[in-house]
Design an enzyme around this catalytic site. Structure first.
Site, PDB file in Angstrom:
ATOM      1  N   GLU A 265      35.932  26.006  41.542  1.00 53.45           N
ATOM      2  CA  GLU A 265      37.124  26.658  41.284  1.00 53.45           C
ATOM      3  C   GLU A 265      38.181  26.558  42.706  1.00 53.45           C
ATOM      4  OE1 GLU A 265      36.740  30.876  39.954  1.00 53.45           O
ATOM      5  OE2 GLU A 265      38.599  31.360  39.864  1.00 53.45           O
TER       6      GLU A 265
ATOM      7  N   ARG B 139      42.703  32.090  26.209  1.00 54.24           N
ATOM      8  CA  ARG B 139      42.794  33.377  26.709  1.00 54.24           C
ATOM      9  C   ARG B 139      44.197  33.957  27.241  1.00 54.24           C
ATOM     10  NH1 ARG B 139      37.419  32.081  30.509  1.00 54.24           N
ATOM     11  NH2 ARG B 139      35.944  32.409  28.816  1.00 54.24           N
TER      12      ARG B 139
ATOM     13  N   LEU C 146      32.109  26.202  33.771  1.00 56.82           N
ATOM     14  CA  LEU C 146      30.689  25.697  34.015  1.00 56.82           C
ATOM     15  C   LEU C 146      30.731  24.371  34.012  1.00 56.82           C
ATOM     16  CD1 LEU C 146      28.204  28.487  32.764  1.00 56.82           C
ATOM     17  CD2 LEU C 146      29.454  28.522  34.591  1.00 56.82           C
TER      18      LEU C 146
ATOM     19  N   HIS D 298      41.921  37.028  31.473  1.00 54.14           N
ATOM     20  CA  HIS D 298      40.723  37.003  30.574  1.00 54.14           C
ATOM     21  C   HIS D 298      41.111  38.251  29.742  1.00 54.14           C
ATOM     22  CE1 HIS D 298      37.269  37.159  28.421  1.00 54.14           C
ATOM     23  NE2 HIS D 298      36.814  36.031  28.924  1.00 54.14           N
TER      24      HIS D 298
ATOM     25  N   LEU E 150      27.664  27.017  41.435  1.00 57.27           N
ATOM     26  CA  LEU E 150      27.255  25.854  40.541  1.00 57.27           C
ATOM     27  C   LEU E 150      27.932  24.463  41.311  1.00 57.27           C
ATOM     28  CD1 LEU E 150      27.610  26.831  37.138  1.00 57.27           C
ATOM     29  CD2 LEU E 150      25.757  26.605  38.211  1.00 57.27           C
TER      30      LEU E 150
ATOM     31  N   GLY F 160      27.544  27.875  47.639  1.00 54.35           N
ATOM     32  CA  GLY F 160      26.261  27.491  47.062  1.00 54.35           C
ATOM     33  C   GLY F 160      26.479  28.136  45.366  1.00 54.35           C
TER      34      GLY F 160
END
Lengths: 250, 604
Positions: free
Chosen positions: B402, B297, B418, B236, B13, B11
């Site tokens: 992802e 990154r 996103l 990151h 995005l 649940g």
């Protein structure tokens, strides 16, 4: 005096209908620990301070950075996210962990906050868009308005305000601070405003805004410093206007 | 044929967007999630979402966004899906705005945009520094609306265990575990869509949430789904340490002017505020004058590693650098970055308005994931009517977000995750509907023993696990796995250490067999659930580690000092891992680079 060990007293409960009990744990201190990392330590070696083998303590957690609301519990009696409860910032002495008291205990520190999500349905906390197909840009909004609304849209449904509210408890019908404040958010949105009356009607009856006792505890404990009481003031005005309108229409 | 039903697992995005699209098509959805959906890991996304809306007079366009995306991914992404995503991006941002996401505004009340890594354009819409949370809430609200209308049934605190397949191999349902009753139950579904997120927990402490074990995707892999590009793990550059997790300090800190530096003098013990400008090395700005602090990154993390480890300039002698926001006006910082400023203050006790933040690289995202298909059009977009989009190699099993590999190649650009989550949900949802409607027989008509059999299998497994005794603790094993993966399978990779890591994983798998369940309670037994998850995590860890071992080149996030160059002739390929009892077997598939010719990837 800095800690060398961390002493915890945890209220445990095997299931919703079993009696609670207390267990004590003593774990080695490390710099930078929060309550979650203490619980993680316990599950690696689930033994009480007295040396008795026990089961790992159950708690709910997800983001661990105070944006999901999952790990809310009573830390030394205060409702807060256990991820943001840093051991070195807590007073010396034993750290007490308990489940939130206003919700049904599932197990140990896990409670059932479903009533909060159900309340969001009752107050119709959404923008009724026509559909997800491409209809072009949304309405323009002034940045100052956006900032005010953003404060409310950060509500994590964590339950701290519900826990602190004297009016919200097992026997009351009160929807509670968090769901009611969401009405303020959606009614301020240009599209949401089109059906503001539906949300207002949902908080005008029993269990709604009038049940707020103005203790203002909610705003004290909100981890996101959401101006809940300001929302109630604003919604009080909105409901009064709607009530008058409805009266004149009759 | 009976009305189809579709199961969405996860649940965040991607899962919520898919759910909304399926419900909009009038098809009922069973939505499974390990946490209440509002607490999914998407809440951790901070900086924003990309879309070339072009509101800053820069002549930005979706085509440039597409180019930045495939270049950012070192040309390993299939180009048609990446292009289709970038062209859909402005519409997605508008949609989210219509749903009420409180995106920051310009003075005129338009959506505001900022610049992110790997691009020279301001194309990132943002809601303070809690954009993921704000977007998730908007989708959660829309799903709740469909739930109130009866089209969505939520199974929150249910965990995906495995699929149910009929005699032909088609996925016709799933088995899920009620995390309270601890009983596996089979559900019928005409399509199953996994939206279960990344596998951060393989690396122990990361920027991921406590729930991101990757075990659902791993379970699909163990049951025959292909896993693609597993070796590509994003580190990151900017996080803060913690004992339970590493907390992200958004790339948007650099969008808003944040500068990364270290003292020029090794072992400088002065407070950062006291170190004069001339004695600071702004190493990203110096080496990459064009992109500066906003290089992608993978590049930034490698530079931090170089400066701290090879040159020994890390703050306090550690792999740590300063991220400096102190020159930015306080009100501006709070309005645009409030969310991360708050996290930094709460978790470190220091004030980034007045002292530079101390940050270091952390495992953040998996570019790899379940392999999924797509149907391209002649002009290089996606055929949105096709049921192939986002379907794994298992008929009827879909993957979005992802947990799949499709959009980011060898490195993901900031604020593209996103976007890819929403886009995948938007495309995958209707694809699953098209698939379900095209089937001659419905899952509802499949003989009951198929489901009973699957349920029985999982019930037996949990019965066995729940009696497990032994001298090992799965949480301790997980910590060891994390330490090894972090040490050897992140920024710099050496073949001998990758081999040693694989040997370690096999050792852990052996010890897992001796791991005690720790808890006899038949109710809400977390350790039992984790015992099951951890075995799957180990299988996935091998895919990541051995995938890295066999890729003899450096590309995107994958860097080997022994093979420092990109090798397109041999390795411009998708790695595909298939499970076998002896370990993953690998093959290489071609990459669709028909739209943009790969060139050398430079940011200086």
């Amino acid at each position: 005096m800095p800690r060398t060990t961390i002493e915890l007293r945890i209220r445990r409960q095997d299931g919703p209908s079993t009696a609670p009990r207390w267990e004590e744990f003593s774990i080695p201190w490390r710099a930078g620990m929060n309550v979650i990392s203490c619980l993680m330590e316990i599950r690696k070696r689930p033994v009480t301070k007295q040396g008795t083998r026990t089961s790992p303590v159950m708690w709910e957690a997800s983001c661990l950075e105070e944006v999901c609301g999952a790990c809310t519990m009573l830390v030394n009696g205060r409702p807060r996210q256990s991820c943001a409860a840093l051991v070195d910032q807590l007073p010396a002495g034993v750290i007490t962990l308990e489940p939130l008291a206003k919700f049904l205990v599932v197990r140990d520190l896990i409670v059932d906050r479903l009533p909060m999500f159900e309340a969001l349905k009752q107050v119709r906390a959404w923008i009724p868009i026509d559909g997800t197909y491409d209809l072009g840009p949304g309405p323009r909004i002034a940045e100052t308005e956006r900032e005010l609304s953003y404060a409310f849209s950060r509500c994590m449904t964590c339950g701290c305000c519900m826990e602190a509210c004297p009016q919200y408890h097992g026997r009351s019908e009160f929807l509670g601070p968090a769901p009611i404040a969401q009405v303020r958010l959606f009614n301020a949105h240009p599209t949401g405003a089109m059906n503001a009356h539906e949300r207002l009607e949902a908080i005008m009856g029993r269990g709604g805004l009038v049940d707020c006792g103005n203790a203002q505890n909610c705003v004290e404990v909100c981890p996101k410093e959401i101006p809940l009481t300001e929302a109630f003031g604003e919604l009080g005005r909105q409901t009064t206007v709607l009530w008058l309108k409805n009266l004149l229409r009759r | 044929m009976a009305q189809p039903r579709i199961a969405v697992v996860g649940g965040g995005l991607a899962g919520l967007m898919a759910t909304i699209r399926i419900a909009e098509a009038g098809v009922p959805v069973d939505l499974f999630s390990i946490v209440p959906v509002k607490r999914s890991h998407s809440v951790c996304a901070q900086g924003g979402i990309n879309g070339a809306v072009n509101v800053k007079g820069e002549d930005d366009s979706p085509e440039i966004h597409f180019y930045d995306t495939v270049k950012g991914g070192d040309f390993l992404a299939h180009q048609p899906p990446a292009r289709a995503m970038c062209y859909a991006a402005p519409g997605i941002i508008y949609l989210l705005d219509r749903m009420g996401v409180m995106f920051n505004r310009t003075a005129e009340g338009f959506l505001d945009f900022r610049r992110f890594g790997g691009t020279l354009y301001n194309r990132t819409a943002f809601a303070g520094a809690t954009t993921g949370q704000q977007m998730l809430y908007a989708l959660d609200e829309q799903v709740r609306r469909h739930e109130a209308a009866g089209l969505v049934t939520k199974y929150e605190q249910w965990e995906y265990l495995g699929m149910v397949r009929d005699g032909s191999g088609r996925c016709v349902g799933l088995v899920a575990l009620d995390q309270r009753r601890m009983t596996p139950k089979a559900f019928r579904a005409d399509a199953v869509m996994l939206a279960t997120g990344g596998p951060g927990l393989l690396f122990g402490r990361t920027t991921n949430s406590a729930i991101n074990s990757g075990s659902a995707a791993a379970s699909a892999y163990l049951e025959g789904a292909w896993y693609a590009n597993g070796e590509f793990i994003q580190i990151h550059p900017t996080a803060i340490p913690g004992e339970d997790k590493l907390r992200l300090m958004s790339e948007s800190a650099r969008s808003e002017g944040g500068r990364v530096w270290v003292p020029r003098k090794r072992g400088d013990t002065r407070r950062p505020q006291d170190i004069p400008e001339a004695e600071r090395a702004y190493f990203l700005e110096e080496k990459y004058p064009r992109y500066g602090n906003l290089v992608p990154r993978d590049v930034a993390s490698r530079e931090i590693h170089r400066v701290c480890v090879e040159e020994g300039l890390g703050v306090d002698g550690k792999m740590m650098v300063y991220l400096d926001l102190t020159h930015i006006p306080r009100a501006e910082l709070d309005r645009k970055l409030g969310g991360i400023i708050e996290i930094y203050e709460k978790f470190t006790g220091e004030d980034p308005h007045t002292a530079p933040m101390k940050i270091f690289p952390a495992v953040h995202y998996s570019m790899g994931g379940l392999w999924v298909d797509y149907e391209r059009t002649a002009d290089g977009f996606l055929d949105l009517a096709s049921p192939k989009n986002h379907m794994t190699n298992i008929p009827g099993l879909y993957a979005v977000g992802e947990c799949e590999y499709q959009y980011h190649g060898a490195n993901r650009l900031g604020a593209n995750s996103l976007l890819s989550c929403i886009y995948a949900g938007q495309v995958g949802g209707p694809a699953a509907v098209a698939w379900a409607r095209n089937q001659k027989s419905a899952a509802a008509d499949v003989a009951a023993p198929v489901f009973e059999e699957a349920e029985k299998r999982w019930t037996a497994r949990f019965a066995e696990l729940s009696k497990r005794e032994g001298d090992q603790n799965a949480y301790v094993l997980a910590e060891e796995l994390g330490q090894w993966m972090l040490e050897h399978v992140t920024i710099v990779r050496h073949d001998d250490r990758l081999r040693a890591t694989d040997a370690k994983i096999l050792e852990l798998a052996g010890r897992w067999k001796r791991a005690a369940v720790l808890d006899e309670n038949p109710w809400a037994n977390g350790p039992l659930s984790f015992l099951n998850q951890f075995e799957k995590m180990l299988a996935l860890a091998r895919v990541v580690t051995l995938g890295a071992l066999r890729r003899e080149e450096s590309r995107g996030s994958h860097y080997k000092p022994a093979a420092p160059e990109r090798d397109d002739a041999r390795w411009l390929k998708t790695t595909i891992a298939t499970f076998s009892p002896d370990g993953p077997s690998f093959r290489d598939d071609p990459v669709d680079t028909s739209l943009v010719t790969p060139v050398e990837r430079k940011y200086d």
